[in-house]
Design an enzyme around this catalytic site. Structure first.
Site, PDB file in Angstrom:
ATOM      1  N   HIS A   1      76.973  -8.710  72.632  1.00 49.88           N
ATOM      2  CA  HIS A   1      77.821  -7.543  73.291  1.00 49.88           C
ATOM      3  C   HIS A   1      77.199  -6.134  72.625  1.00 49.88           C
ATOM      4  CE1 HIS A   1      81.246 -10.355  73.645  1.00 49.88           C
ATOM      5  NE2 HIS A   1      80.810 -10.108  74.834  1.00 49.88           N
TER       6      HIS A   1
ATOM      7  N   LYS B   1      89.062 -16.893  82.701  1.00 45.73           N
ATOM      8  CA  LYS B   1      89.138 -17.392  81.412  1.00 45.73           C
ATOM      9  C   LYS B   1      90.611 -17.900  80.860  1.00 45.73           C
ATOM     10  CE  LYS B   1      84.784 -15.284  79.852  1.00 45.73           C
ATOM     11  NZ  LYS B   1      84.329 -14.184  79.137  1.00 45.73           N
TER      12      LYS B   1
ATOM     13  N   ARG C   1      72.390 -12.699  80.542  1.00 48.54           N
ATOM     14  CA  ARG C   1      71.795 -13.815  79.554  1.00 48.54           C
ATOM     15  C   ARG C   1      70.944 -14.651  80.374  1.00 48.54           C
ATOM     16  NH1 ARG C   1      77.405 -15.221  76.755  1.00 48.54           N
ATOM     17  NH2 ARG C   1      77.830 -15.233  78.936  1.00 48.54           N
TER      18      ARG C   1
ATOM     19  N   SER D   1      81.125 -15.455  73.559  1.00 47.54           N
ATOM     20  CA  SER D   1      82.391 -15.556  72.611  1.00 47.54           C
ATOM     21  C   SER D   1      83.077 -17.126  72.737  1.00 47.54           C
ATOM     22  CB  SER D   1      83.319 -14.593  73.410  1.00 47.54           C
ATOM     23  OG  SER D   1      83.197 -13.260  73.383  1.00 47.54           O
TER      24      SER D   1
HETATM   25  O1  PNS Z   1      83.399 -10.392  79.530  1.00 43.47           O
HETATM   26  P1  PNS Z   1      83.673 -10.880  80.907  1.00 43.47           P
HETATM   27  O2  PNS Z   1      84.700 -12.277  80.720  1.00 43.47           O
HETATM   28  O3  PNS Z   1      82.388 -11.115  81.540  1.00 43.47           O
HETATM   29  O4  PNS Z   1      84.437  -9.580  81.436  1.00 43.47           O
HETATM   30  C1  PNS Z   1      84.903  -9.816  82.670  1.00 43.47           C
HETATM   31  C2  PNS Z   1      85.835  -8.458  83.280  1.00 43.47           C
HETATM   32  C3  PNS Z   1      87.001  -8.253  82.578  1.00 43.47           C
HETATM   33  C4  PNS Z   1      84.881  -7.170  83.027  1.00 43.47           C
HETATM   34  C5  PNS Z   1      86.000  -8.781  84.747  1.00 43.47           C
HETATM   35  O5  PNS Z   1      86.899  -9.858  84.891  1.00 43.47           O
HETATM   36  C6  PNS Z   1      86.683  -7.453  85.353  1.00 43.47           C
HETATM   37  O6  PNS Z   1      86.318  -6.606  85.830  1.00 43.47           O
HETATM   38  N1  PNS Z   1      88.170  -7.794  85.410  1.00 43.47           N
HETATM   39  C7  PNS Z   1      88.987  -6.663  85.816  1.00 43.47           C
HETATM   40  C8  PNS Z   1      89.503  -6.950  87.399  1.00 43.47           C
HETATM   41  C9  PNS Z   1      88.644  -6.539  88.495  1.00 43.47           C
HETATM   42  O7  PNS Z   1      88.320  -5.414  88.501  1.00 43.47           O
HETATM   43  N2  PNS Z   1      88.184  -7.504  89.042  1.00 43.47           N
HETATM   44  C10 PNS Z   1      87.219  -7.604  90.248  1.00 43.47           C
HETATM   45  C11 PNS Z   1      85.893  -7.778  89.901  1.00 43.47           C
HETATM   46  S1  PNS Z   1      84.565  -7.822  91.054  1.00 43.47           S
END
Ligand code: PNS
Length: 175
Positions: A32, A56, A108, A145
């Protein structure tokens, strides 16, 4: 012939130089931080957005919102252009709130690219927010993570994969 660089066109428009680096960051690891640092060299302002990934399992979270925020603030304190904030709701709404037109995410693997591209298309569709995918540094491309938590919890050495502040928290929480 006069040549106008894209950069000239953007002068005076601060939103064009702000990007959001979103993630769950539970906990933040060196993969990150590599992406955040590289984004901060490319853009004027990087807002790290700590959100919740509904895919998650919440029961397996290591850190609460405050814990993730504190660790990200501590581990990015040396980066002048970087700010950290938590968000709930849509990522695109958060982007609008902070004046960002684009999201930067690390990828990744081919699987990451597939997942991130679907989210990128959705964010572009609902709000016109673009996504820039940065390949993770090769020596960190296996780090996640969840694997950091699993391997540390079972006694493996993750000290080369997380910043010292995160290692301290892992030792306090998972032994
Ligand atoms: O580290 P991660 O798990 O890849 O993060 C994912 C995250 C939190 C960035 C993603 O789940 C997110 O954007 N959540 C907010 C809700 C949202 O906007 N959902 C629509 C995604 S297209």
């Amino acid at each position: 012939m006069s040549v106008t660089s894209p950069r000239d066109d953007l002068d005076g428009d601060s939103s064009a130089r702000t990007v959001v680096c979103p993630g769950s960051f539970d906990p933040v690891h060196l993969g990150h931080l590599d992406v955040i640092e590289r984004a901060s060299r490319l853009f004027d302002r990087v807002v790290v957005a700590i959100g919740v990934n509904p895919d998650k399992p919440q029961g397996r979270r290591l850190l609460d919102d405050e814990g993730r925020l504190a660790l990200l603030r501590e581990t990015t304190a040396h980066l002048d252009r970087v700010e950290v904030a938590g968000f709930t709701g849509l990522l695109t709404d958060f982007c609008h709130d902070v004046g960002a037109r684009a999201v930067v995410k690390g990828v990744r693997s081919g699987t990451d690219i597939e997942v991130e591209t679907r989210m990128a298309h959705m964010n572009q569709h609902v709000a016109g927010i673009d996504t820039l995918l940065l390949p993770t540094a090769p020596h960190l491309s296996f780090v996640s993570s969840s694997l950091v938590k699993e391997v540390h919890g079972l006694g493996g050495d993750v000290s080369q994969l997380v910043p010292p502040a995160v290692l301290t928290v892992l030792r306090q929480r998972l032994g």
